[in-house]
Design a protein around this motif. Structure first.
Motif, PDB file in Angstrom:
ATOM      1  N   LEU A 194       6.647  -8.411   4.428  1.00 17.91           N
ATOM      2  CA  LEU A 194       8.036  -8.899   3.622  1.00 17.91           C
ATOM      3  C   LEU A 194       7.891  -9.006   2.206  1.00 17.91           C
ATOM      4  O   LEU A 194       7.511  -9.639   1.634  1.00 17.91           O
ATOM      5  CB  LEU A 194       8.123 -10.270   4.452  1.00 17.91           C
ATOM      6  N   LEU A 195       8.922  -8.350   1.652  1.00 20.19           N
ATOM      7  CA  LEU A 195       8.721  -8.072   0.170  1.00 20.19           C
ATOM      8  C   LEU A 195       9.542  -9.044  -0.653  1.00 20.19           C
ATOM      9  O   LEU A 195       9.484  -9.038  -1.862  1.00 20.19           O
ATOM     10  CB  LEU A 195       9.243  -6.743  -0.065  1.00 20.19           C
ATOM     11  N   ASP A 196      10.511  -9.777  -0.194  1.00 18.35           N
ATOM     12  CA  ASP A 196      11.589 -10.590  -1.051  1.00 18.35           C
ATOM     13  C   ASP A 196      11.378 -12.071  -1.137  1.00 18.35           C
ATOM     14  O   ASP A 196      12.319 -12.830  -1.709  1.00 18.35           O
ATOM     15  CB  ASP A 196      12.908 -10.148  -0.584  1.00 18.35           C
ATOM     16  N   THR A 197      10.147 -12.657  -1.095  1.00 19.12           N
ATOM     17  CA  THR A 197       9.842 -14.060  -1.114  1.00 19.12           C
ATOM     18  C   THR A 197       9.732 -14.349  -2.607  1.00 19.12           C
ATOM     19  O   THR A 197      10.438 -15.564  -2.983  1.00 19.12           O
ATOM     20  CB  THR A 197       8.340 -14.465  -0.527  1.00 19.12           C
ATOM     21  N   VAL A 198       9.354 -13.552  -3.431  1.00 18.01           N
ATOM     22  CA  VAL A 198       9.341 -13.899  -4.932  1.00 18.01           C
ATOM     23  C   VAL A 198      10.461 -12.878  -5.633  1.00 18.01           C
ATOM     24  O   VAL A 198      11.219 -13.330  -6.043  1.00 18.01           O
ATOM     25  CB  VAL A 198       7.920 -13.749  -5.501  1.00 18.01           C
ATOM     26  N   ASP A 199      10.243 -11.655  -5.445  1.00 14.70           N
ATOM     27  CA  ASP A 199      10.930 -10.578  -6.241  1.00 14.70           C
ATOM     28  C   ASP A 199      10.372  -9.255  -5.528  1.00 14.70           C
ATOM     29  O   ASP A 199       9.425  -8.772  -5.741  1.00 14.70           O
ATOM     30  CB  ASP A 199      10.530 -10.573  -7.943  1.00 14.70           C
ATOM     31  N   THR A 200      11.488  -8.647  -5.078  1.00 14.41           N
ATOM     32  CA  THR A 200      11.432  -7.471  -4.089  1.00 14.41           C
ATOM     33  C   THR A 200      10.560  -6.301  -4.841  1.00 14.41           C
ATOM     34  O   THR A 200       9.725  -5.784  -4.353  1.00 14.41           O
ATOM     35  CB  THR A 200      12.650  -6.950  -3.509  1.00 14.41           C
ATOM     36  N   LEU A 201      10.948  -5.914  -6.048  1.00 18.06           N
ATOM     37  CA  LEU A 201      10.556  -4.976  -6.763  1.00 18.06           C
ATOM     38  C   LEU A 201       9.494  -5.178  -7.969  1.00 18.06           C
ATOM     39  O   LEU A 201       8.334  -4.442  -7.887  1.00 18.06           O
ATOM     40  CB  LEU A 201      11.697  -4.152  -7.669  1.00 18.06           C
ATOM     41  N   LYS A 202       9.585  -6.219  -8.557  1.00 17.22           N
ATOM     42  CA  LYS A 202       8.695  -6.539  -9.601  1.00 17.22           C
ATOM     43  C   LYS A 202       7.320  -7.087  -9.011  1.00 17.22           C
ATOM     44  O   LYS A 202       6.207  -7.163  -9.414  1.00 17.22           O
ATOM     45  CB  LYS A 202       9.297  -7.425 -10.510  1.00 17.22           C
ATOM     46  N   SER A 203       7.599  -7.795  -7.810  1.00 16.52           N
ATOM     47  CA  SER A 203       6.228  -8.514  -7.302  1.00 16.52           C
ATOM     48  C   SER A 203       5.975  -7.913  -5.835  1.00 16.52           C
ATOM     49  O   SER A 203       4.764  -7.424  -5.597  1.00 16.52           O
ATOM     50  CB  SER A 203       6.587 -10.059  -6.969  1.00 16.52           C
ATOM     51  N   GLY A 204       7.156  -8.112  -4.753  1.00 14.33           N
ATOM     52  CA  GLY A 204       6.803  -7.607  -3.414  1.00 14.33           C
ATOM     53  C   GLY A 204       6.163  -5.940  -3.450  1.00 14.33           C
ATOM     54  O   GLY A 204       5.429  -5.859  -2.735  1.00 14.33           O
ATOM     55  N   LEU A 205       7.084  -5.144  -3.998  1.00 19.24           N
ATOM     56  CA  LEU A 205       6.542  -3.763  -3.871  1.00 19.24           C
ATOM     57  C   LEU A 205       5.287  -3.471  -4.462  1.00 19.24           C
ATOM     58  O   LEU A 205       4.361  -2.790  -3.939  1.00 19.24           O
ATOM     59  CB  LEU A 205       7.535  -2.938  -4.261  1.00 19.24           C
ATOM     60  N   VAL A 206       5.154  -4.091  -5.748  1.00 19.00           N
ATOM     61  CA  VAL A 206       3.743  -4.037  -6.610  1.00 19.00           C
ATOM     62  C   VAL A 206       2.536  -4.627  -5.621  1.00 19.00           C
ATOM     63  O   VAL A 206       1.678  -3.711  -5.498  1.00 19.00           O
ATOM     64  CB  VAL A 206       4.000  -4.683  -7.781  1.00 19.00           C
ATOM     65  N   ASN A 207       2.695  -5.602  -5.098  1.00 17.86           N
ATOM     66  CA  ASN A 207       1.584  -6.260  -4.349  1.00 17.86           C
ATOM     67  C   ASN A 207       1.314  -5.516  -2.902  1.00 17.86           C
ATOM     68  O   ASN A 207       0.350  -5.338  -2.300  1.00 17.86           O
ATOM     69  CB  ASN A 207       1.758  -7.695  -4.000  1.00 17.86           C
ATOM     70  N   ALA A 208       2.424  -4.923  -2.369  1.00 15.12           N
ATOM     71  CA  ALA A 208       2.458  -4.109  -1.209  1.00 15.12           C
ATOM     72  C   ALA A 208       1.695  -2.969  -1.280  1.00 15.12           C
ATOM     73  O   ALA A 208       1.001  -2.463  -0.654  1.00 15.12           O
ATOM     74  CB  ALA A 208       3.671  -4.125  -0.380  1.00 15.12           C
ATOM     75  N   LEU A 209       2.056  -2.430  -2.592  1.00 11.74           N
ATOM     76  CA  LEU A 209       1.158  -0.990  -2.695  1.00 11.74           C
ATOM     77  C   LEU A 209      -0.478  -1.281  -3.039  1.00 11.74           C
ATOM     78  O   LEU A 209      -1.154  -0.414  -2.475  1.00 11.74           O
ATOM     79  CB  LEU A 209       1.754  -0.448  -3.963  1.00 11.74           C
ATOM     80  N   THR A 210      -0.676  -2.471  -3.819  1.00 15.30           N
ATOM     81  CA  THR A 210      -2.006  -2.658  -3.838  1.00 15.30           C
ATOM     82  C   THR A 210      -2.827  -2.892  -2.492  1.00 15.30           C
ATOM     83  O   THR A 210      -3.762  -2.439  -2.293  1.00 15.30           O
ATOM     84  CB  THR A 210      -2.019  -4.058  -4.529  1.00 15.30           C
ATOM     85  N   VAL A 211      -2.142  -3.753  -1.554  1.00 14.48           N
ATOM     86  CA  VAL A 211      -2.670  -3.715  -0.293  1.00 14.48           C
ATOM     87  C   VAL A 211      -2.743  -2.541   0.570  1.00 14.48           C
ATOM     88  O   VAL A 211      -3.758  -2.396   1.479  1.00 14.48           O
ATOM     89  CB  VAL A 211      -1.790  -4.769   0.508  1.00 14.48           C
ATOM     90  N   ALA A 212      -1.756  -1.593   0.478  1.00 16.37           N
ATOM     91  CA  ALA A 212      -1.633  -0.501   0.982  1.00 16.37           C
ATOM     92  C   ALA A 212      -2.802   0.452   0.426  1.00 16.37           C
ATOM     93  O   ALA A 212      -3.390   1.279   1.440  1.00 16.37           O
ATOM     94  CB  ALA A 212      -0.489   0.209   0.881  1.00 16.37           C
ATOM     95  N   ARG A 213      -3.382   0.484  -0.670  1.00 16.16           N
ATOM     96  CA  ARG A 213      -4.469   1.155  -1.114  1.00 16.16           C
ATOM     97  C   ARG A 213      -5.696   0.682  -0.713  1.00 16.16           C
ATOM     98  O   ARG A 213      -6.540   1.290  -0.202  1.00 16.16           O
ATOM     99  CB  ARG A 213      -4.661   1.197  -2.641  1.00 16.16           C
ATOM    100  N   GLU A 214      -5.824  -0.747  -0.409  1.00 15.63           N
ATOM    101  CA  GLU A 214      -6.921  -1.348  -0.209  1.00 15.63           C
ATOM    102  C   GLU A 214      -7.342  -1.195   1.443  1.00 15.63           C
ATOM    103  O   GLU A 214      -8.148  -1.171   1.819  1.00 15.63           O
ATOM    104  CB  GLU A 214      -6.821  -2.862  -0.452  1.00 15.63           C
ATOM    105  N   LEU A 215      -5.987  -1.213   2.274  1.00 16.37           N
ATOM    106  CA  LEU A 215      -6.012  -0.798   3.801  1.00 16.37           C
ATOM    107  C   LEU A 215      -6.542   0.692   3.913  1.00 16.37           C
ATOM    108  O   LEU A 215      -7.437   1.083   4.681  1.00 16.37           O
ATOM    109  CB  LEU A 215      -4.756  -0.932   4.366  1.00 16.37           C
TER     110      LEU A 215
END
Length: 491
Positions: free
Chosen positions: A242-263
């Motif tokens: 879920l991307l929008d708890t903090v900031d969808t683009l500046k935080s959520g998407l960035v952190n989701a991509l980090t986790v996607a690479r780690e996965l």
């Protein structure tokens, strides 16, 4: 999402005969005291207006309704309660001790596309039996048909995307109580939803389950990235973030991509991301671009946030890039303009072989008398174009037919191929065939929708499907009206 597996469907509608309106029971006793209770009655269940100002409805709830009828009986506790009301005589309560539903039910198979004024279900049974079941049948069939229709409209909107799209049911928290939530999940699947978030519905009906974490998950950790990593660690092959708890683009998407690479480094793939607020068109386009640029084109974008068919259609028309629409409140409550309640009715059409009719100043509220057959006509291409009610004979080219609510509106039938649209689904209180499973019902609804005339599925200003009565039914109605008026004058 889990695959649909065959399961024994546990009935939603409790089998108690006390799930009824009081006046059904008081009428039953009245019929009993008058010696009328065993007279053969036929009641028709139908609705008068299309929900959501649309062009069709999806018939849903039949299988639970048949389960209800098949298990109906009065327990000792039921009879003791009725006795405590001091409305019912001992001889009537004694007769209820051996009461069972023994009638015949003729109906459209569940999942078929249906239209106003057509008897979707007819009950032929001893009068007191047919009377009692009105409330439960309307409760079950009205709501599930409405929700299935809403789901189908959402699915139609989602399918208009050039990128494809599916609908899942997310409405348990906003539904009208537990049974409302479960009924809605079942009916939404009939209408084309691919999954539900409701785990109990998954158990009862073998439905696929869908869901991710809430904002509380992110808020429970020291940072959003820490929360995402923890979730991915727990569910490496089904991670949706879920991307929008903090900031969808500046935080959520960035952190989701980090986790996607780690996965990916560990041999797994991020399954999806969810948007639950903000401008869904703008955000979904930006998120899609970010995922694609980072090498994750297969990650699905899921959206929620008070969606319905109109919002879905608007998002797609404006170029949104959403793959899965989680529809909650508007689906589970069957909300929206023209929703809220289907308005189905259950009217006496014949008693002891004699036609019965509610005569009223509003022609729309007058029922069509007599025991009828419903015929569905298709043209040479297999397109469904006409429903016609007759007293038995199959319609034929050139027959004069008229609108069931307006005798002055009539036409001659074109050359069509006709099918007997309904079938006997219960005889002597017993099912004629085993219950259909939900994937079969859903597939039936999807196939029928594809056979409709162009424009019938439009969300706005749809084509209005033709429903008519044959000349034999029109003549019977006219005679019945004359007889009723003559009886009233004579009395």
């Amino acid at each position: 999402m889990n695959p649909v597996t065959p399961t024994q469907q546990r009935d939603l509608v409790c089998s108690t005969p006390l799930f009824t309106d009081l006046y059904q029971l008081t009428m039953m006793q009245g019929y009993f005291l008058q010696g009328m209770h065993t007279q053969e009655a036929t009641f028709d269940l139908y609705y008068r207006r299309q929900p959501y100002s649309g062009g069709f409805a999806v018939w849903a709830g039949l299988e639970p309704a048949l389960d209800y009828l098949g298990h109906l009986s009065f327990s000792r506790a039921d009879l003791d309660y009725l006795a405590s009301l001091q409305l019912f005589r001992p001889e009537f309560l004694e007769a209820l001790g051996g009461w069972r539903f023994s009638g015949t039910v003729t109906a459209f198979r569940e999942g078929r596309i249906v239209f106003p004024h057509v008897p979707l279900l007819s009950v032929t049974a001893p009068l007191w039996e047919a009377q009692l079941v009105e409330t439960a049948l309307l409760n079950t069939l009205n709501f599930q048909t409405l929700v299935a229709t809403k789901a189908a409209r959402c699915v139609i909107a989602a399918a208009s995307s050039p990128h494809g799209g599916e609908v899942v049911e997310f409405g348990a928290r906003r539904a009208q109580g537990p049974n409302g939530a479960l009924s809605a999940a079942r009916a939404a699947f009939v209408g084309g939803a691919t999954a539900t978030s409701n785990v109990e519905a998954g158990l009862r009906y073998g439905l696929p389950l869908s869901g991710t974490h809430a904002h509380a998950w992110v808020q429970s950790f020291g940072s959003e990235l820490e929360a995402f990593r923890a979730y991915a660690d727990a569910y490496p092959d089904s991670t949706v973030l879920l991307l929008d708890t903090v900031d969808t683009l500046k935080s959520g998407l960035v952190n989701a991509l980090t986790v996607a690479r780690e996965l990916r480094e560990k041999g797994h793939e991020l399954r999806g991301v969810r948007l639950d607020s903000g401008d869904l068109v703008y955000l979904s386009r930006r998120v899609r671009a970010g995922l694609d640029a980072a090498g994750f084109p297969d990650v699905k974008i899921i959206a929620s946030n008070d969606l319905d068919e109109q919002v879905i259609a608007s998002v797609i028309a404006e170029g949104g890039r959403i793959d899965v629409y989680g529809v909650g409140t508007q689906l589970a409550t069957a909300g929206g303009e023209g929703g809220g309640a289907l308005g189905g009715v259950y009217k006496l059409a014949a008693l002891n072989g004699e036609p019965k009719m509610k005569l009223t100043g509003d022609p729309v509220k007058s029922n069509v008398p007599g025991v009828k057959r419903v015929w569905r006509g298709r043209d040479r291409e297999g397109t469904v174009t006409f429903d016609v009610m007759t007293l038995g004979e199959m319609p034929k080219e050139g027959d004069l037919v008229s609108d069931p609510t307006n005798p002055l509106k009539h036409t001659h039938l074109p050359a069509l191929e006709w099918e007997d649209a309904r079938e006997v689904v219960m005889r002597d209180g017993q099912r004629v065939h085993p219950a259909d499973d939900l994937p079969t019902i859903q597939a039936r609804a999807r196939a029928e929708a594809l056979q409709l005339q162009e424009g019938t599925l439009r969300l706005l200003n749809p084509h209005q499907y033709k429903v008519s009565i044959g000349q034999d039914v029109a003549d019977l109605r006219d005679r019945t009206v004359r007889d009723i008026r003559a009886d009233q004058v004579g009395s």
